[in-house]
Design a protein around this motif. Structure first.
Motif, short mmCIF file in Angstrom:
data_model
loop_
_atom_site.label_atom_id
_atom_site.label_comp_id
_atom_site.label_asym_id
_atom_site.label_seq_id
_atom_site.Cartn_x
_atom_site.Cartn_y
_atom_site.Cartn_z
N ILE A 76 0.86 -1.18 0.00
CA ILE A 76 0.00 0.00 0.00
C ILE A 76 0.90 1.23 0.00
O ILE A 76 1.83 1.32 0.81
CB ILE A 76 -0.93 -0.01 1.22
CG1 ILE A 76 -1.82 -1.26 1.18
CG2 ILE A 76 -1.77 1.25 1.28
CD1 ILE A 76 -2.63 -1.51 2.43
N VAL A 80 -1.08 6.92 1.14
CA VAL A 80 -2.52 6.63 1.08
C VAL A 80 -3.20 7.23 2.30
O VAL A 80 -2.62 7.29 3.39
CB VAL A 80 -2.79 5.11 0.98
CG1 VAL A 80 -2.51 4.39 2.28
CG2 VAL A 80 -4.20 4.84 0.52
N GLN A 84 -9.11 7.15 1.49
CA GLN A 84 -8.92 6.28 0.32
C GLN A 84 -9.11 4.82 0.71
O GLN A 84 -9.72 4.05 -0.05
CB GLN A 84 -7.53 6.48 -0.28
CG GLN A 84 -7.36 7.79 -0.99
CD GLN A 84 -5.90 8.02 -1.38
OE1 GLN A 84 -5.00 7.93 -0.55
NE2 GLN A 84 -5.69 8.31 -2.65
N LEU A 85 -8.58 4.41 1.86
CA LEU A 85 -8.76 3.03 2.31
C LEU A 85 -10.24 2.72 2.50
O LEU A 85 -10.72 1.67 2.10
CB LEU A 85 -8.01 2.79 3.62
CG LEU A 85 -6.49 2.80 3.54
CD1 LEU A 85 -5.88 2.76 4.93
CD2 LEU A 85 -5.98 1.64 2.70
N THR A 112 -7.68 -4.08 -0.53
CA THR A 112 -6.39 -3.41 -0.65
C THR A 112 -5.49 -4.13 -1.66
O THR A 112 -4.75 -3.48 -2.40
CB THR A 112 -5.67 -3.28 0.70
OG1 THR A 112 -5.46 -4.57 1.27
CG2 THR A 112 -6.45 -2.39 1.65
N TRP A 116 -3.99 -2.22 -4.72
CA TRP A 116 -2.53 -2.11 -4.74
C TRP A 116 -1.92 -3.50 -4.67
O TRP A 116 -1.46 -3.95 -3.60
CB TRP A 116 -2.04 -1.27 -3.56
CG TRP A 116 -2.62 0.09 -3.56
CD1 TRP A 116 -2.31 1.13 -4.40
CD2 TRP A 116 -3.63 0.59 -2.67
NE1 TRP A 116 -3.06 2.23 -4.09
CE2 TRP A 116 -3.88 1.94 -3.04
CE3 TRP A 116 -4.35 0.05 -1.61
CZ2 TRP A 116 -4.81 2.73 -2.38
CZ3 TRP A 116 -5.28 0.83 -0.95
CH2 TRP A 116 -5.50 2.15 -1.33
#
Length: 133
Positions: A76, A80, A84-85, A112, A116
């Motif tokens: 990740i 970030v 966004q998560l 996730t 990514w």
């Protein structure tokens, strides 16, 4: 702590110690999706919003700690944001309703990894790791 917070913490601790909770996970993806998509007009919107981002960021921290313990870098990006998560997790949960019965942490992990992906690692060859005699 206020009495309500103490009751909530006690309930969480009790649930976390039961064998069923350890097996099933703390939240299902359905439960996390419900918390994270609480309508802004609901009286508990802010509480649910904090619960959502707290769970997701805690899960991501746990994943990254596990990777670090195994001498792997996080996949990740370092820049970030929690927003966004949350966004990629809610989007993933919305698009994969059949998987929401699984644990919420596995769904955060899947979200996730989709956003990514980690580069493929090559297994260490046994021949390469052997010393010549």
């Amino acid at each position: 702590m206020c009495p309500r917070t103490l009751r909530y913490a006690a309930a969480l601790a009790t649930g976390a110690l039961s064998p069923d909770a350890a097996y099933a996970g703390f939240y299902s993806g359905d439960e996390l999706y419900t918390v994270c998509t609480t309508d802004k007009a609901e009286k508990d919107f802010f509480e649910k919003s904090y619960e959502c981002v707290g769970y997701i960021s805690g899960a991501v921290d746990a994943f990254n700690t596990t990777r670090e313990a195994n001498k792997l870098k996080s996949c990740i990006p370092a820049d970030v944001t929690i927003s966004q998560l949350r966004s990629i997790t809610v989007d993933y949960l919305g698009k994969n309703p059949i998987d929401r019965a699984k644990s919420a942490s596995s769904q955060v992990f899947a979200a996730t990894r989709k956003a990514w992906p980690c580069p493929a690692t090559k297994p260490v060859s046994k021949k390469a790791s052997r010393k010549k005699r």
